[in-house]
Design a protein around this motif. Structure first.
Motif, PDB file in Angstrom:
ATOM      1  N   ALA A   7     -75.210 -24.257   9.517  1.00 24.98           N
ATOM      2  CA  ALA A   7     -75.774 -23.173  10.333  1.00 24.98           C
ATOM      3  C   ALA A   7     -74.671 -22.190  10.716  1.00 24.98           C
ATOM      4  N   GLY A  53     -75.126 -18.117  10.054  1.00 23.74           N
ATOM      5  CA  GLY A  53     -75.019 -17.111  11.106  1.00 23.74           C
ATOM      6  C   GLY A  53     -76.360 -16.539  11.514  1.00 23.74           C
ATOM      7  N   LYS A  54     -76.342 -15.646  12.490  1.00 31.14           N
ATOM      8  CA  LYS A  54     -77.561 -15.015  12.992  1.00 31.14           C
ATOM      9  C   LYS A  54     -78.199 -14.133  11.923  1.00 31.14           C
ATOM     10  N   ARG A  55     -79.447 -14.432  11.600  1.00 34.21           N
ATOM     11  CA  ARG A  55     -80.205 -13.709  10.572  1.00 34.21           C
ATOM     12  C   ARG A  55     -79.434 -13.614   9.250  1.00 34.21           C
ATOM     13  N   GLN A  64     -76.295 -13.167   8.707  1.00 29.79           N
ATOM     14  CA  GLN A  64     -75.238 -12.155   8.634  1.00 29.79           C
ATOM     15  C   GLN A  64     -73.923 -12.726   8.103  1.00 29.79           C
ATOM     16  N   THR A  65     -73.571 -13.945   8.551  1.00 31.98           N
ATOM     17  CA  THR A  65     -72.331 -14.557   8.063  1.00 31.98           C
ATOM     18  C   THR A  65     -72.446 -14.882   6.574  1.00 31.98           C
ATOM     19  N   TYR A  95     -81.929 -21.240   2.869  1.00 31.44           N
ATOM     20  CA  TYR A  95     -82.071 -20.081   3.750  1.00 31.44           C
ATOM     21  C   TYR A  95     -82.733 -18.908   3.039  1.00 31.44           C
ATOM     22  N   ARG A 100     -85.828 -16.841   4.357  1.00 29.92           N
ATOM     23  CA  ARG A 100     -85.578 -15.442   4.708  1.00 29.92           C
ATOM     24  C   ARG A 100     -86.530 -14.514   3.956  1.00 29.92           C
ATOM     25  N   THR A 154     -89.757 -14.291   5.756  1.00 29.06           N
ATOM     26  CA  THR A 154     -89.590 -13.466   6.958  1.00 29.06           C
ATOM     27  C   THR A 154     -89.580 -11.988   6.605  1.00 29.06           C
ATOM     28  N   GLU A 193     -82.371  -2.540   9.573  1.00 32.73           N
ATOM     29  CA  GLU A 193     -80.966  -2.915   9.716  1.00 32.73           C
ATOM     30  C   GLU A 193     -80.326  -3.052   8.325  1.00 32.73           C
TER      31      GLU A 193
END
Length: 206
Positions: free
Chosen positions: A100, A104-106, A108-109, A138, A142, A145, A167
């Motif tokens: 995790a 990263g968040k959404r 991003q990492t 992921y 994603r 989403t 974004e």
């Protein structure tokens, strides 16, 4: 970077010996002729062997995998890396504990690491490679989403007649949204900005 120096009765023979020592093919090495050699009188007196230095060219996919291993190790993660190669598209799938942190968040990492890995690979590639990173499935999550996001935004754009700027996303994610909105005849999408800040704009057709 592996390199060997080899001798032979001719430059060609020295190159073949170098290839055997490196256990590789001619297209994977760079040759520097140090001495072209000399046959000598009657092929015996004053003869001198040819000498070449053979250097392995970096393999872009191997360099990308090495980069990933170094980064995950520095992050304190023990990640197993599997790769799938389809033409010039390469997918690295990472598995292990505590990934995790890598996502990263959404994502991003993960996206940033994907971008850097692609740079590491293409620094050595003759033809552009597209690199994708995945961890803990992921990407498939994603994608769902993003499709739902595309639907919501499309309805908003149709209702308000105002464009929506999303974004920054990697090209793969922008393509997911673009594909999801192709069924809307009154909607168009286009990318704007430069990588890694390139983003998608959703608007009504003029």
């Amino acid at each position: 970077m592996r390199e060997v120096t080899a001798k032979g009765q001719s430059v060609e023979e020295a190159v073949e010996i170098a290839l055997a020592q490196l256990n590789t093919t001619r297209d994977r090495i760079e040759i520097d002729v140090l001495d072209e050699g000399k046959k000598g009188l009657f092929g015996l007196f004053g003869s001198r062997k040819a000498v070449v230095k053979a250097t392995m060219k970096p393999d872009p996919i191997e360099e990308a995998e090495k980069f990933l291993q170094e980064v995950t190790s520095q992050m304190g993660l023990q990640a197993k890396i599997d790769k799938k190669i389809e033409g010039r598209n390469v997918t690295f799938t990472l598995s292990g504990d505590k990934l995790a942190l890598l996502i990263g968040k959404r994502g991003q990492t993960l996206n940033s690491l994907q971008y850097l890995t692609q740079l590491a690979a293409n620094r050595h590639a003759k033809k552009h490679l597209t690199i994708m990173l995945d961890a803990e499935e992921y990407r498939s999550r994603r994608k769902e989403t993003l499709v739902h996001l595309a639907e919501r935004v499309a309805q908003k754009v149709l209702r308000t007649k105002k464009e929506v700027v999303l974004e920054p996303m990697p090209s793969y994610e922008r393509k997911v949204i673009h594909t999801a909105l192709m069924k809307y005849k009154q909607i168009e999408t286009y990318s704007s900005g430069t990588e890694p800040y390139r983003h998608l704009v959703i608007t009504t057709k003029k």
